[in-house]
Every structure is written in structure tokens, then in C-alpha cells.
Design an enzyme around this catalytic site. Sequence first.
Site, PDB file in Angstrom:
ATOM      1  N   CYS A  42     118.937  35.176  23.787  1.00 14.54           N
ATOM      2  CA  CYS A  42     117.912  35.114  22.773  1.00 14.54           C
ATOM      3  C   CYS A  42     116.504  35.336  23.129  1.00 14.54           C
ATOM      4  O   CYS A  42     115.608  35.693  22.473  1.00 14.54           O
ATOM      5  CB  CYS A  42     117.927  33.856  21.895  1.00 14.54           C
ATOM      6  N   ASP A  61     121.427  30.867  27.163  1.00 15.98           N
ATOM      7  CA  ASP A  61     119.991  30.480  26.640  1.00 15.98           C
ATOM      8  C   ASP A  61     119.569  29.518  27.546  1.00 15.98           C
ATOM      9  O   ASP A  61     120.351  29.097  28.453  1.00 15.98           O
ATOM     10  CB  ASP A  61     120.067  29.729  25.140  1.00 15.98           C
ATOM     11  N   HIS A 101     119.051  28.040  14.598  1.00 16.53           N
ATOM     12  CA  HIS A 101     118.106  29.187  14.870  1.00 16.53           C
ATOM     13  C   HIS A 101     118.634  30.383  14.008  1.00 16.53           C
ATOM     14  O   HIS A 101     119.250  31.373  14.578  1.00 16.53           O
ATOM     15  CB  HIS A 101     117.841  29.226  16.340  1.00 16.53           C
ATOM     16  N   ARG A 127     115.691  41.532  15.699  1.00 11.06           N
ATOM     17  CA  ARG A 127     115.127  40.277  14.820  1.00 11.06           C
ATOM     18  C   ARG A 127     114.129  41.041  13.899  1.00 11.06           C
ATOM     19  O   ARG A 127     114.298  40.495  12.756  1.00 11.06           O
ATOM     20  CB  ARG A 127     114.045  39.538  15.676  1.00 11.06           C
ATOM     21  N   GLN A 152     118.200  34.126  14.529  1.00 13.63           N
ATOM     22  CA  GLN A 152     118.343  34.557  15.824  1.00 13.63           C
ATOM     23  C   GLN A 152     119.727  35.166  15.752  1.00 13.63           C
ATOM     24  O   GLN A 152     120.105  36.150  16.315  1.00 13.63           O
ATOM     25  CB  GLN A 152     118.369  33.708  17.054  1.00 13.63           C
ATOM     26  N   ARG A 180     108.755  27.005  11.881  1.00 12.65           N
ATOM     27  CA  ARG A 180     109.512  26.623  13.312  1.00 12.65           C
ATOM     28  C   ARG A 180     108.918  25.234  13.331  1.00 12.65           C
ATOM     29  O   ARG A 180     107.752  25.041  13.516  1.00 12.65           O
ATOM     30  CB  ARG A 180     109.102  27.475  14.216  1.00 12.65           C
TER      31      ARG A 180
HETATM   32  N1   CP Z   1     114.146  34.108  20.459  1.00 17.62           N
HETATM   33  C1   CP Z   1     113.407  33.685  19.755  1.00 17.62           C
HETATM   34  O1   CP Z   1     113.035  32.905  18.973  1.00 17.62           O
HETATM   35  O2   CP Z   1     112.088  33.903  20.624  1.00 17.62           O
HETATM   36  P1   CP Z   1     110.701  33.346  20.331  1.00 17.62           P
HETATM   37  O3   CP Z   1     110.636  31.867  20.709  1.00 17.62           O
HETATM   38  O4   CP Z   1     109.653  33.872  21.188  1.00 17.62           O
HETATM   39  O5   CP Z   1     110.139  33.391  19.042  1.00 17.62           O
HETATM   40  N1  NVA Z   2     116.967  26.976  22.542  1.00 13.50           N
HETATM   41  C1  NVA Z   2     115.691  27.393  22.785  1.00 13.50           C
HETATM   42  C2  NVA Z   2     115.573  28.834  22.012  1.00 13.50           C
HETATM   43  C3  NVA Z   2     114.270  29.543  22.094  1.00 13.50           C
HETATM   44  C4  NVA Z   2     114.291  30.766  21.122  1.00 13.50           C
HETATM   45  C5  NVA Z   2     114.632  26.487  22.166  1.00 13.50           C
HETATM   46  O1  NVA Z   2     115.004  25.900  21.175  1.00 13.50           O
HETATM   47  O2  NVA Z   2     113.356  26.422  22.982  1.00 13.50           O
END
Ligand code: CP
Ligand code: NVA
Length: 320
Positions: free
Chosen positions: A273, A233, A139, A301, A142, A111
Site C-alpha cells: 500500500c 505492509d 483502510h 487510489r 486502499q 483519517r
Molecule cells: N497507502 C496510503 O494510504 O498512503 P498514505 O498514508 O500516504 O495516504
Molecule cells: N498500516 C499502515 C498503513 C499506511 C497507509 C498504517 O496504518 O500506518
Amino acid sequence: MSTAAPARKDFLSVLDFQATDLERCLEIAGHVKADRSLGRQAPTADALEGRHVAMLFEKASLRTRSTFEIAIVELGGNVVSLQPDAALGKREPVTDVARNLERWVDGIVIRTFSQKVLEEFAAAAPRLRVINALSDDQHPCQALADMLTLREQWGVVQGRTVTYVGDGNNVAVSLVHASLMLGINIHVVSPEGYQLPEWAVQQAASISRHGARLRLFTDAQDGVAGADAVYTDTWTSMGQEAEAIIRRSVFAPYQVNQALMARAKPGALFMHCLPAHRGEEVTEDVFESPASVVFDQAENRLHVQKALLSMLLAGPVKHP
Ligand code: CP
Ligand code: NVA
């Protein structure tokens, strides 16, 4: 059940999958979900035996980190948790981090901020499977969970319509990719200046199947009309915290509330999400309503990532 590896070694984008890979991933996920109660007797319990999978998170995570760690362990693999001080490019070049890790581990879940850094990392380590656990642009894991959730709810997803309301961000891009590949019409409703990136819009025609269409809207009422599911989101993604105040005002007309849900089809699902911000992108009553499948998405997930890991990493171990 075939776990044959996709043609691409990495999963940095939903587009690293062919449509058939996506279908197979969801099918495998359904099986591993059903078999989870078998524990160590599950058919996939040793799928990653002898495999090491590293995890490197440069942004916060609850769901992604937990579900990947559990997935690796339940598939019989070993988790190597890298500390954020091993950050990509800060202590040594990204390519050197990748070339070290490929000597020890089979896969890595990352990440980070830049999709380009992920691509550079993956290209530098031809033996290492790299999975995007969220970047600023996409993502994809997701979206896999979202598609499994829709399949569970609807059976046949082809011809349905999902409306995403909010920022044209990483979650929106991957949702568009996966929806079009499965023949789901996707509407994206965003304020001017926060729309889906042009490159993602350009990709739509070539990835769409079964006549599915991407349509862009700026008016939330128009975009939600007739939708089978409404997705939103956060208005402020990780890394955009300095813009939070302006974003709260720009996105205020895009809140998913009962009045907006009433524009969708009767029985339409609410999706997110997570993490969710009640009173901002969604109201408490919609979030807690029977239409909300957000915790199914979160659960899924785990199952889709087990399927993904077994597609990318199961098979004879060939360490250097
Ligand atoms: N939806 C999601 O990716 O959650 P986290 O940021 O907690 O991993
Ligand atoms: N769009 C959000 C998603 C978190 C799972 C972010 O990037 O923070």
C-alpha cells in the site's frame, strides 16, 4: 454507466458496499481512468458541481490526501481542508463537529485512529457522507485501489489467491473484505499475537462469494505457496511507533524477499500500500522488480476514489 448510490450513506468499511456496489465502483473507476486525459471534457468533470467535501487528517498521508484532493477537483467539487487542530473530540465533542459540518458540506474524508469515532461521527450527521481515509482498524479506499489493480493485471480475479504477509492490521482487514467479496482466496500470514482480529475472521464466511476462502498461517513459506500475488505492509503502523523495536524483531522472519517470492506462482505480483520500508517488510530487489505493481496501486487510489465520490455524492445538490 450507473452511479446509483449504495444503500449505506457512508463508506467506513468495504462492508458498507454490497458486492454489486464494489463491482460497479471498479467499473466506474476503469472509465474515469480511461477518460482522465479528456480533462474538463470528461463525462464526470462536473459530477460534484456545487458540492463541498471536507478533509480531516489526524495522521500523516501522502497518497490518500493528494488523491482525494485531486479527485474532488477533477469531479468539479470544492475541497474544504480542515486543520488538524479541529481534531475530533479535542476542542468539542465529535458529534458537535459532525453536526456543524453537515450544515455546510456534503461529504467528509476522515483519517483518524478509532473506527468507533468514525461511526459516531457518521451517525451524528445523517445528511453527511463520511469516507474512511484510514483508521486503526480498516483502510477501505486502499482495498478499492488494490482490487482495481488486480482486475487490470488479471482480467478475471475470481479463483485467484492473494497472500498478505505481515501485521493483521487495517490494510489486511480491508484487503480480506474486498478479496472475499470478489471471489479471491486470501491467505493472511502473521506471527502469533499479530494476526487478523477475530471479528474480521468471523465476518469472512458471510461475505465470501464464489467459494473464496480466508486461510490464516503463521509460517510465511506455507502461506505464500502457490499465491498469485504477495502483499505486505509496514510492520509498525501509525500510532504504534513505541513498539517499533520489538516489532522489527517479531516480524523479521516475515520479510518479503526473493526467496519468499520464489514460493509463489511464477509471475506472481508484489503489492504494497506504501509507504514501504526497504530492508524491513520488503527487500529493495523485490520492491523494484518487474513483479511489483505498487505504483499502479498508488495511481489507482485516484481513480477508485473518483468513482467512490461520484457514487456517494453525484446528483442534485440539496443544501439545508
Ligand atoms: N497507502 C496510503 O494510504 O498512503 P498514505 O498514508 O500516504 O495516504
Ligand atoms: N498500516 C499502515 C498503513 C499506511 C497507509 C498504517 O496504518 O500506518
